[in-house]
Structure formats: structure tokens, C-alpha cells
Design an enzyme around this catalytic site. Structure first.
Site, PDB file in Angstrom:
ATOM      1  N   GLU B 119       0.887  -1.174   0.000  1.00  0.00           N
ATOM      2  CA  GLU B 119       0.000   0.000   0.000  1.00  0.00           C
ATOM      3  C   GLU B 119       0.921   1.218   0.000  1.00  0.00           C
ATOM      4  O   GLU B 119       1.821   1.301   0.836  1.00  0.00           O
ATOM      5  CB  GLU B 119      -0.863  -0.026   1.266  1.00  0.00           C
ATOM      6  N   GLU B 208      -7.866  12.779   1.842  1.00  0.00           N
ATOM      7  CA  GLU B 208      -8.303  12.028   3.028  1.00  0.00           C
ATOM      8  C   GLU B 208      -8.484  12.987   4.197  1.00  0.00           C
ATOM      9  O   GLU B 208      -7.641  13.860   4.439  1.00  0.00           O
ATOM     10  CB  GLU B 208      -7.259  10.967   3.376  1.00  0.00           C
TER      11      GLU B 208
END
Lengths: 287, 222
Positions: B119, B208
Site C-alpha cells: 500500500e 483524506e
């Protein structure tokens, strides 16, 4: 007079033979790989006939043999999860003994397996490292090999070359992250979204079966296979994978992951002592 | 004459169709609105919005002119992650412009690879610093600090897995200026220090925000 006798004898023999094999097992007729998407297709690999359970091992089945339930999500008809590869081979042997069958595995808990190598990225993840070998002729329960698992998930000789096990449409056959919770999820894979949506395992057999009548080969829980994760071989019958490795193979993907990992061709791996709420298994027996 | 008349009518018809079609495309690109959660394609780009608690809305106000444009507003959310990009990423050079942004934690190139499972974040606004510091890399005129963070038996796109997060942290980008992320510089740097990547999964310019905040962003990726 002869005919009724023959019929009676046949029925008796059939009864004796079938009494040994529980109803929920399917005979996987052997042969070459027919699914064009398989890792083994066109590589001269042959699988011998064997029996495979229609469903992933349920918590009911697990408790009957092991007495306890390690699963995160509880329910008799849910697949057992939070089981390591070692737990799974131990279950196979205990169930074999319980049913009067010959244990398929020799499990030596006091010997470290020299074939168990450190993970090249993360080092010694596996702190158990029991030495486990097989009794090839035993009639007891066992894990499928990676090749057997893929052959069966692909539909064996009845394969329609589907992308997923039994369909080209993941939602028809697989529980995975988008469809395993309160509502269907969209967007990119995001663990927080999945947790809040209460995604989890689903009762076994809730989706369409594949060409051989096997359920949940794509999705629900990932399924342990016997093999070390390693290079695939060619021109072999009943390959058993690498002689050593740092992780065991899982196949089929689970409720937590993306649909692409539920494709039978996808090769997953996890340290043999690894567990998770999406990691379970399914059992087989020799024909 | 008849032919000429026919051709003229046909040409007019074609022109009219083109004008109408162009208008429709522009309208379609602009008109989409995503409330709280959604994914799909807009103007040829993959988009995604996830939010929990509060409310979040994603629109594509300038996507008719700039196909990679998106805007998100959010209010009182526990968590919002949204962005636009590619369903399958690559080692490409990504351009972006953030017109305005407030109330966010980070705006990053974000994605996954498999085999090995990784990730990754390349952070342009805010911060993603976490884990072990692994040095730095210079790319596109500035320095990123590289971090590696191992997740043991944790949830991932593959399911429960042990995997690494690769984090290149800068956070000094300017509002209203065109920015560039030469992802190959980051991926090569990671490879050179033993942080290997696998096959690309999705790759987005993501925004985010978490912790009950309100805010908004208008960004374009190309």
C-alpha cells in the site's frame, strides 16, 4: 433368482463403500486442466480423481472434532476461520481418527521443519514450524494440493472456463468485500468502510455452485492448500508444489478482499501460522 | 440541386448533432453528483468516494474542460476518502492542480500493488509519515522523506496479510499551482533500497480527512 441376488450384493457393496464417504463430498473426476484461464492449462498437468467437500469446513464440523471454536464470527453454518495451516492439518488427522480412517499427516511438533524458510521480506514470521509429512496411501482427510484446488474450482472436466468458480460474474458465486456486509459497497477498497459495513463470513452454500457442485470456491473464506508457495511445475501428475518455502498457499479469496483474488487462478500465500477472520479451509480424501 | 440540397441538409444535421453531442458530453461530465459513497468513471477517469458519519458530496464541476477534475465537500465526517485516477495504476508521470483545499489530513497519490502486496502514498499536501525512516528521495524539484511501515496479519485488498506500506512524505505543494509526481522516481527509489512493488491495482490522487472535520477540495489530475 440370480438377478435379485446380484442386485442385493451390489446394493450391499455400494452401501459399504459409500458409508465411508460423507454425503457432502463430491467426486472430482481427474484429467487434464480444461479451464483456459488456469495456471496449469496446456502445461501437461494431470490430476487424479479425488473427493472434495462441497462446502468450506463449518464451525459445527470444527467444534465436533476440536471442541473449541476459534472463529471471530460465530455460527454453526459459517465457515470456521482464524485457523492456521497447522490447525487445519491437525483437524484433518483428528477427524480421520474419530471416523476410523488412517491419518494422512505425520505431525511432529517437536521437530522444526528444515524446509520452512524465513520470509525474504519479513524474516521468521512462522514461529511454529512443525514438521509435517504425508502418508500418500492413507484414506483420511487432507487438504487439497494447490493444483487439485484449482482444478476443482475451475470445474474439472466440466469446466466452462469461467473467470470465477462457476461464473463470469463475481456476485453470482462469491462473497467478497463489496457484497458481504449490511449493504453493497462501492468505491475503492477501504478497510474502514468494510468494518463499518459489518462485512463478515456468510453461511456456506449461499451462492451458486460451480460446474462440479462445489460452493464458495470463490470468496467467503480463503482456503489453505497443502503446498509451499513457490514456482509452478509442468508436465506432472498430481504435483505437490515446492519442497520448501516461507508460506503456504491459499486459494479462492475471501469476504475481506477484492474480487480479483477470488479468481481460481490467483495464487495467495500466508505464513503457515498465520490466521485471520477470512482464513479457513476445505477438506479432501483420496478416491 | 437535389443532391446539393440533400448534402447541405445533411451537413447541417451533422453539425447540429455534433453541437448537441458536445453539449451532452459536457453536461454529462459536469452533472454527476456522488453523495457519501460511490465509484465509477467520469470523463475517462476512475473516481471513488467513501465517507462515514456526517455528509460528503463529490462533483465534477470542470470535468468538461479538464477530465480529471473533481470537487468534494464534507461536513462532520468521521472519515472521508475520495479522488480520481486509474483503476489500474502504472509508473506514470501524474500531473495535478489543487484549486482549493481545507480541512484535509493529506492529499496523496495513493494505491496498491500485489505480489508483493504493498500500500503506497506519495504525499503532496499534509502528512502521512509513519513507521521506519528509510532516507529521502528527490523528485520533481523537492525532497520526500521515505518511510516503511509493516502491517502484520492485517486487513488488505487480498484479505488478512502481512504487508508493507511505502510512504513518501513531502506535503509542501502549493494551492493553485500545477504539480507533477514522477511516480517512477519514487518506485525506482523504493526498489533501490529493497522496497519492491508488484502488479498495480488502483492508483488515485486521493484526499483524506478524518476526525470529525469539515472541509472541501477541488482538484484536477492528469
Amino acid at each position: 433368482m440370480k438377478r435379485p441376488l446380484i442386485l442385493a450384493a451390489t446394493a450391499f457393496l455400494a452401501g459399504v463403500c459409500w458409508a465411508e464417504m460423507p454425503d457432502n463430498f463430491v467426486l472430482i473426476k481427474g484429467g487434464l486442466f480444461k479451464n483456459e484461464l488456469s495456471n496449469y492449462y496446456g502445461k501437461g498437468m494431470t490430476i487424479s480423481s479425488f473427493y472434495m467437500e462441497k462446502f468450506e469446513v463449518t464451525q459445527k464440523e470444527w467444534i465436533e472434532v476440536m471442541g473449541t471454536n476459534p472463529s471471530k464470527f460465530k455460527g454453526d453454518n459459517l465457515p470456521v476461520e482464524m485457523v492456521s495451516w497447522y490447525d487445519s492439518v491437525e483437524y484433518c488427522n483428528k477427524r480421520s481418527i474419530k471416523e476410523g480412517l488412517q491419518p494422512y499427516y505425520n505431525i511432529d511438533k517437536n521437530k522444526k521443519d528444515p524446509n520452512n524458510k524465513p520470509d525474504p521480506e519479513f524474516g521468521d514470521l512462522d514461529t511454529v514450524q512443525w514438521k509435517v509429512t504425508i502418508n500418500p496411501g492413507a484414506n483420511g482427510y487432507r487438504l487439497p494440493t494447490e493444483a487439485e484446488w484449482e482444478y476443482a474450482a475451475d470445474g474439472g472436466q466440466l469446466s466452462q472456463s469461467y473467470t470465477y468458480s462457476g461464473s463470469d460474474f463475481e456476485d453470482e458465486v462469491a462473497w467478497y468485500w463489496r457484497n458481504s456486509g449490511d449493504k453493497d459497497l462501492t468505491g475503492v477498497w477501504l478497510w474502514r468502510a468494510i468494518e463499518e459495513n459489518h462485512d463478515q463470513t456468510r453461511p456456506v452454500g449461499g451462492k451458486k455452485p460451480n460446474e462440479l457442485g462445489l460452493y464458495d470456491m470463490s470468496g467467503n473464506v480463503r482456503e489453505w492448500c497443502w503446498d509451499w508457495f513457490g514456482d509452478l511445475s509442468a508436465n506432472e501428475t498430481d504435483p505437490e508444489g515446492s519442497q520448501s518455502g516461507y508460506a503456504r498457499v491459499w486459494k479462492g479469496g475471501g469476504w475481506m478482499g477484492d474480487a480479483r483474488f477470488t479468481e481460481p487462478a490467483y495464487r495467495g500465500h500466508l505464513a503457515a501460522n498465520g490466521t485471520g477472520p477470512d482464513q479457513g479451509f476445505r477438506i479432501c480424501r483420496n478416491q | 440541386m437535389h443532391m446539393i440540397g440533400f448534402n447541405l441538409a445533411r451537413a447541417l444535421k451533422v453539425m447540429l448533432t455534433v453541437v448537441i453531442a458536445a453539449g451532452c458530453i459536457t453536461m454529462a461530465a459536469n452533472a454527476q453528483t456522488v453523495y457519501n459513497n460511490g465509484t465509477g468513471t467520469n470523463s475517462g477517469y476512475y473516481y471513488s468516494l467513501y465517507s462515514s458519519g456526517g455528509s460528503a458530496t463529490m462533483t465534477f464541476p470542470d470535468a468538461g474542460q479538464y477530465p480529471g477534475n473533481y470537487a468534494i465537500t464534507w461536513s462532520g465526517v468521521n472519515d472521508v476518502v475520495g479522488g480520481k485516477g486509474w483503476q489500474t495504476g502504472s509508473a506514470q508521470t501524474i500531473g495535478y492542480n489543487v484549486g482549493y483545499a481545507n480541512g484535509y489530513n493529506n492529499i496523496s497519490i495513493y494505491g496498491w500493488t500485489t505480489n508483493p502486496l504493498v500500500e503506497y502514498y506519495i504525499c503532496e499536501f499534509g502528512s502521512v509519515a509513519n513507521g521506519t525512516y528509510k532516507g529521502s528521495v528527490s523528485s520533481d524539484g523537492h525532497n520526500y522523506s521515505t518511510y516503511e511501515h509493516t502491517q502484520y496479519n492485517q486487513p488488505s485488498i487480498e484479505g488478512t496479510q502481512t504487508f508493507n506500506q511505502y510512504l513518501d512524505n513531502w506535503g509542501g505543494a502549493s494551492i493553485g499551482s500545477n504539480g507533477t509526481v514522477t511516480t517512477s522516481n519514487h518506485f525506482n527509489h523504493w526498489k533501490n533500497i529493497g522496497m519492491n512493488m508488484g502488479a498495480f491495482n488502483y492508483q488515485i490522487l486521493g484526499t483524506e480527512s478524518y476526525g470529525g472535520r469539515s472541509g472541501s477540495v477541488n482538484a484536477t489530475v492528469w
